[in-house]
Design an enzyme around this catalytic site. Structure first.
Site, PDB file in Angstrom:
ATOM      1  N   LYS A 191       0.786  -1.475  -0.314  1.00 50.91           N
ATOM      2  CA  LYS A 191      -0.121  -0.462   0.043  1.00 50.91           C
ATOM      3  C   LYS A 191       0.973   1.245  -0.249  1.00 50.91           C
ATOM      4  CE  LYS A 191      -3.928   1.554  -1.035  1.00 50.91           C
ATOM      5  NZ  LYS A 191      -4.812   1.188  -2.284  1.00 50.91           N
ATOM      6  N   SER A 383      -8.627  -0.163  -5.753  1.00 51.95           N
ATOM      7  CA  SER A 383      -8.718   0.401  -4.286  1.00 51.95           C
ATOM      8  C   SER A 383     -10.489   0.542  -4.048  1.00 51.95           C
ATOM      9  CB  SER A 383      -7.950   1.586  -3.709  1.00 51.95           C
ATOM     10  OG  SER A 383      -6.621   0.934  -2.939  1.00 51.95           O
TER      11      SER A 383
END
Length: 584
Positions: A191, A383
């Site tokens: 991430k 996402s």
């Protein structure tokens, strides 16, 4: 004194009259512009369908930006769905004899170019010609143009064929220099959205995923270019690495272009191909006008709705990008619309607010109970953009779609050091132990860190839960390919994150078949706003300031500035992808 007041009054009246005249002129220009856009277009015999610099391919109606003051700007935005349909229609149109690609710098995303290229390849099966001409040609334009039967280049031109790279900007030292503290909480070693705030270089994990992603996209695009130009892949790599395309003579030598000619000579080649006499005029019709010639044709009352979700996901009620309140209304309207028999959700989003994504997913799940819901991915479905796809009956991705990024993060900036250096301090009075768990001056309290970490972890588990349900995999299987990592559409298909590789048009056809429709109309939602609506909706101070700033410093610099100043950073847990990759 009377004379003075008369002059002042006269000037005021004159200003008022001028303002009124300008307003009338303003409205007339909007009406005239709208009328010209909706007027019917005649396709002449012996025409050449032309893709040129005035062509701007967009993914969603919400991307249309009308500017009534830009009278010299003759570019026209075209939805990728309409563009592909136009090329498919031209294949069987007796009035269209061929296609001419004349775009040096094509405004389109990588998956949009993939769709256009595939449609043109199919068009060539008709036996009609496809030619291309370039001056100083961007890599994206050449990717499209290389599909042509013949590629002609200006003698003083060049082709920017160089491969792909991405550049990540880091703000850690900048923040430290100016006393800006940044609290970062994330789940997922890939991430990387928060890396610019906590590091000065790309992490090994991020470098790994970026390298894999770029190579996947480049292998796909370069193999298509090489095949079209009949160049062996090892030689093509040498040509790209050596930047031979920038030298016109080298472009011809290494088979990137067929011949160096001037534009008038190229037009003469088109005339010869059409067997035109000297007195006959070369008839070119732009892609946008050709779309206008058939777009408003009425079909059956049954509809397949294409709901476009383009841009970042946010809470709120605005038209551009994906704002939850607006999208909940769109989805509920589609649930109740009896003419809509199936829905295709077209996602082109890097994600955004976790809360807004969750709201949208829930309402899509309700829609799915009533009607087939098929998802199509554009350039990005990452996402939160991937999260909202978890309501789908079936997911279509494209080979070069940036897919996945299953991960969650929170970023909370604070300004204690810079404030203290400048004599600014604070003291807090509170009713409870954690009433001030976060402040812009002092940052997060230890308990605040613990609770937000718990929130991020909970959101990640919820994310993975919905993915396991939709993809029919275990938590461990999804977690292994999650962790915030971004995949190409090709790899996403291999690891089970999507069902099929295909275009928006493929998704629409599948949706129609699932709803047992044979004769249907494709309807876009949300509907494109008129110039009048867009201009007056955008008359607030923030929008005007943002447009001016973006024009002054450029889109890329503006996006970097927004990373530093985004007011949502401190208020939301995010499901978002950190970077955008452009084929240019």
């Amino acid at each position: 004194m009377k004379s003075f007041f008369k002059n002042v009054l006269a000037n005021i009246v004159a200003v008022v009259i001028l303002c009124c005249l300008f307003f009338v002129f303003f409205i007339v220009m909007i009406v005239v512009g709208s009328a010209s856009e909706s007027s019917s277009v005649e396709v002449k015999k012996n025409s050449v369908l032309t893709i040129n610099l005035k062509t701007e391919i967009i993914d969603s109606p919400t991307e249309v930006q009308k500017d009534v003051f830009a009278f010299s700007n003759k570019s026209k935005e075209i939805l990728i769905y309409d563009a592909v349909e136009a090329i498919r229609k031209a294949k069987d149109d007796k009035n269209i004899k061929g296609i001419s690609i004349e775009a040096d710098d094509l405004s389109a995303g990588i998956t949009q170019i993939d769709d256009l290229r595939a449609a043109i390849s199919d068009f060539k099966k008709s036996g009609k010609f496809v030619y291309a001409y370039g001056n100083t040609v961007s890599q994206s334009s050449y990717y499209l143009g290389s599909v042509a039967d013949q590629y002609y280049l200006n003698p003083s031109g060049g082709i920017e064929l160089k491969g792909l790279s991405t550049e990540v900007t880091f703000f850690k030292e900048f923040a430290e220099k100016y006393g800006i503290g940044i609290e970062v909480i994330r789940h997922g070693k890939f991430k990387s959205a928060v890396e610019p705030f906590i590091a000065n270089e790309i992490s090994p994990e991020n470098k790994e995923q970026l390298s894999t992603l770029l190579n996947d996209i480049w292998n796909s695009t370069s193999s298509k270019i090489a095949a079209s130009r009949k160049i062996e892949l090892p030689q093509f790599k040498t040509v790209v690495d050596s930047l031979y395309g920038m030298i016109p003579e080298e472009s011809v030598k290494f088979k990137l272009a067929d011949k160096l000619i001037q534009k008038t000579e190229y037009d003469q080649i088109l005339r010869s191909k059409l067997s035109l006499k000297e007195k006959d005029k070369l008839s070119k019709i732009s892609l946008s006008k050709y779309v206008d010639s058939f777009k408003n044709e009425e079909k059956s009352g049954d509809r397949v709705a294409v709901l476009y979700a383009s841009g970042s996901i946010n809470s709120g009620d605005e038209y551009n990008e994906i704002y939850s309140e607006k999208y909940l209304k769109y989805i509920k309207d589609l649930q109740e619309d009896k003419k809509v028999k199936a829905v295709v959700l077209r996602i082109n989003s890097p994600g955004g607010s976790a809360n807004a994504s969750d709201e949208i997913l829930f309402e899509l799940q309700q829609l799915k109970k009533k009607k087939p819901l098929i998802v199509s991915f554009g350039d990005y479905a990452a996402s939160g953009g991937y999260y909202i796809a978890m309501a789908a009956d079936k997911i279509y991705s494209q080979p070069n779609t940036l897919t996945g990024s299953i991960g969650v993060f929170g970023v909370l900036p604070y300004f204690k050091e810079i404030a203290n250096k400048n004599g600014v301090r604070s003291d807090i009075v509170a009713t409870n132990a954690n009433s001030a768990y976060y402040s812009s001056l002092n940052g997060l309290s230890p308990h605040g860190v613990a609770m937000i970490t718990k929130s991020v972890e909970g959101t990640y588990k919820r994310f993975v839960h919905f993915v396991t349900q939709n993809r029919k995999k275990s938590f461990e299987q999804i977690d292994a390919v999650g962790g915030g990592r971004v995949w190409s559409g090709t790899r996403a298909k291999e690891i089970g994150l999507v069902d099929e590789l295909g275009s928006l048009n493929d998704a629409v056809k599948f949706a129609a078949a699932k709803a047992n429709l044979k004769d249907y109309r494709v309807k876009s939602y949300p509907e494109e706003k008129t110039a009048f609506e867009q201009i007056f909706d955008g008359m607030n101070e923030d929008d005007i300031s943002a447009r001016v700033l973006k024009n002054k410093i450029g889109k890329s610099n503006y996006e970097i500035l927004m990373q530093l100043t985004d007011k949502k950073l401190k208020s939301e847990v995010k499901m978002e992808m950190p970077f955008q990759i452009r084929i240019d």
